[in-house]
Design a protein around this motif. Structure first.
Motif, short mmCIF file in Angstrom:
data_model
loop_
_atom_site.label_atom_id
_atom_site.label_comp_id
_atom_site.label_asym_id
_atom_site.label_seq_id
_atom_site.Cartn_x
_atom_site.Cartn_y
_atom_site.Cartn_z
N ALA A 45 0.83 -1.22 0.00
CA ALA A 45 0.00 0.00 0.00
C ALA A 45 0.85 1.26 0.00
O ALA A 45 0.38 2.33 -0.40
CB ALA A 45 -0.93 0.00 1.21
N LEU A 46 2.11 1.15 0.42
CA LEU A 46 2.99 2.32 0.41
C LEU A 46 3.30 2.77 -1.01
O LEU A 46 3.65 3.94 -1.23
CB LEU A 46 4.28 2.03 1.18
N ILE A 47 3.17 1.88 -1.97
CA ILE A 47 3.44 2.24 -3.37
C ILE A 47 2.43 3.28 -3.85
O ILE A 47 2.83 4.36 -4.31
CB ILE A 47 3.50 1.00 -4.27
N PRO A 48 1.11 3.03 -3.76
CA PRO A 48 0.18 4.08 -4.17
C PRO A 48 0.22 5.31 -3.25
O PRO A 48 0.05 6.43 -3.72
CB PRO A 48 -1.19 3.41 -4.15
N VAL A 49 0.47 5.11 -1.96
CA VAL A 49 0.58 6.26 -1.05
C VAL A 49 1.74 7.15 -1.50
O VAL A 49 1.60 8.38 -1.59
CB VAL A 49 0.77 5.81 0.42
N GLY A 50 2.88 6.55 -1.80
CA GLY A 50 4.03 7.31 -2.28
C GLY A 50 3.75 7.99 -3.60
O GLY A 50 4.10 9.16 -3.81
N SER A 51 3.08 7.28 -4.50
CA SER A 51 2.76 7.84 -5.81
C SER A 51 1.79 9.02 -5.70
O SER A 51 1.98 10.05 -6.35
CB SER A 51 2.18 6.73 -6.69
N ILE A 52 0.79 8.87 -4.86
CA ILE A 52 -0.16 9.97 -4.63
C ILE A 52 0.57 11.17 -4.04
O ILE A 52 0.35 12.32 -4.45
CB ILE A 52 -1.32 9.51 -3.72
N GLY A 53 1.44 10.92 -3.07
CA GLY A 53 2.19 12.00 -2.43
C GLY A 53 3.09 12.73 -3.39
O GLY A 53 3.16 13.98 -3.38
N ILE A 54 3.80 12.00 -4.24
CA ILE A 54 4.67 12.63 -5.23
C ILE A 54 3.85 13.48 -6.18
O ILE A 54 4.22 14.62 -6.51
CB ILE A 54 5.47 11.55 -6.00
N THR A 55 2.73 12.96 -6.64
CA THR A 55 1.86 13.70 -7.56
C THR A 55 1.34 14.97 -6.90
O THR A 55 1.34 16.05 -7.52
CB THR A 55 0.69 12.81 -8.03
N PHE A 56 0.93 14.87 -5.64
CA PHE A 56 0.45 16.04 -4.91
C PHE A 56 1.55 17.10 -4.77
O PHE A 56 1.30 18.29 -4.97
CB PHE A 56 -0.08 15.63 -3.53
N CYS A 57 2.76 16.65 -4.45
CA CYS A 57 3.88 17.60 -4.33
C CYS A 57 4.14 18.32 -5.65
O CYS A 57 4.39 19.53 -5.67
CB CYS A 57 5.14 16.88 -3.86
N LEU A 58 4.09 17.58 -6.75
CA LEU A 58 4.28 18.20 -8.07
C LEU A 58 3.15 19.16 -8.40
O LEU A 58 3.36 20.16 -9.08
CB LEU A 58 4.42 17.13 -9.15
#
Length: 171
Positions: A45-58
């Motif tokens: 689950a950390l994979i989509p959490v990380g991906s969502i976080g990176i997208t939000f930061c961008l």
């Protein structure tokens, strides 16, 4: 560095390198956190959490005009990167046959470094043609958004389980 120069008008190399260092420190911190969360199993689950976080930061990057907020954002970007990298690399190692592990890890590193060099090349091309570095971040945002949708789609059960278990732990 060119993004900070363009958006914040900062040319002090120490400040620019400090902001970049925040992303590296974030990756370390995110990796440690991901390792602790995944102590007994690979927490996919950390994979989509990380991906969502990176997208939000961008997404919010262009809205931040303060050097300290930029540093915090780059730290967060790194943390989410650690959340993404640790389980992905763990899955690669877990599913590889013992006699193939070295070759598979080397291939994974080759792919990761090729992608990094490609984006470094894009950065050089953008600078050469005098294009705005924000355009490169917008391209990264589009790539991250597509990757996030794909990741959430593929790992939706893990993500829902992770969120539900953490909500129930706090109640």
């Amino acid at each position: 560095p060119s993004y900070v120069k363009e958006t914040l008008s900062i040319t002090n190399t120490i400040i620019i390198q400090g902001i970049l260092a925040c992303s590296g420190m974030g990756i370390i911190l995110g990796s440690v956190i991901a390792g602790r969360i995944s102590k007994t199993h690979i927490e996919t689950a950390l994979i989509p959490v990380g991906s969502i976080g990176i997208t939000f930061c961008l997404l919010i990057l262009p809205a931040l005009g303060n050097v300290y907020l930029q540093a915090v954002l780059f730290l967060g970007w790194g943390i989410f990167g650690g959340f993404l990298l640790i389980p992905l690399n763990s899955l690669i190692q877990f599913h590889a046959e013992k006699n193939e592990l070295g070759r598979i890890v080397a291939s994974s590193n080759l792919i990761q470094n090729t992608v990094m060099l490609t984006f470094l090349g894009l950065t050089v091309l953008f600078a050469f043609y005098g294009m705005n570095s924000l355009t490169l971040f917008n391209i990264l945002f589009v790539v991250a958004t597509v990757g996030t949708f794909y990741t959430v789609y593929k790992l939706r059960q893990s993500l829902v389980r992770f969120i539900a278990s953490h909500i129930s732990d706090h109640h």
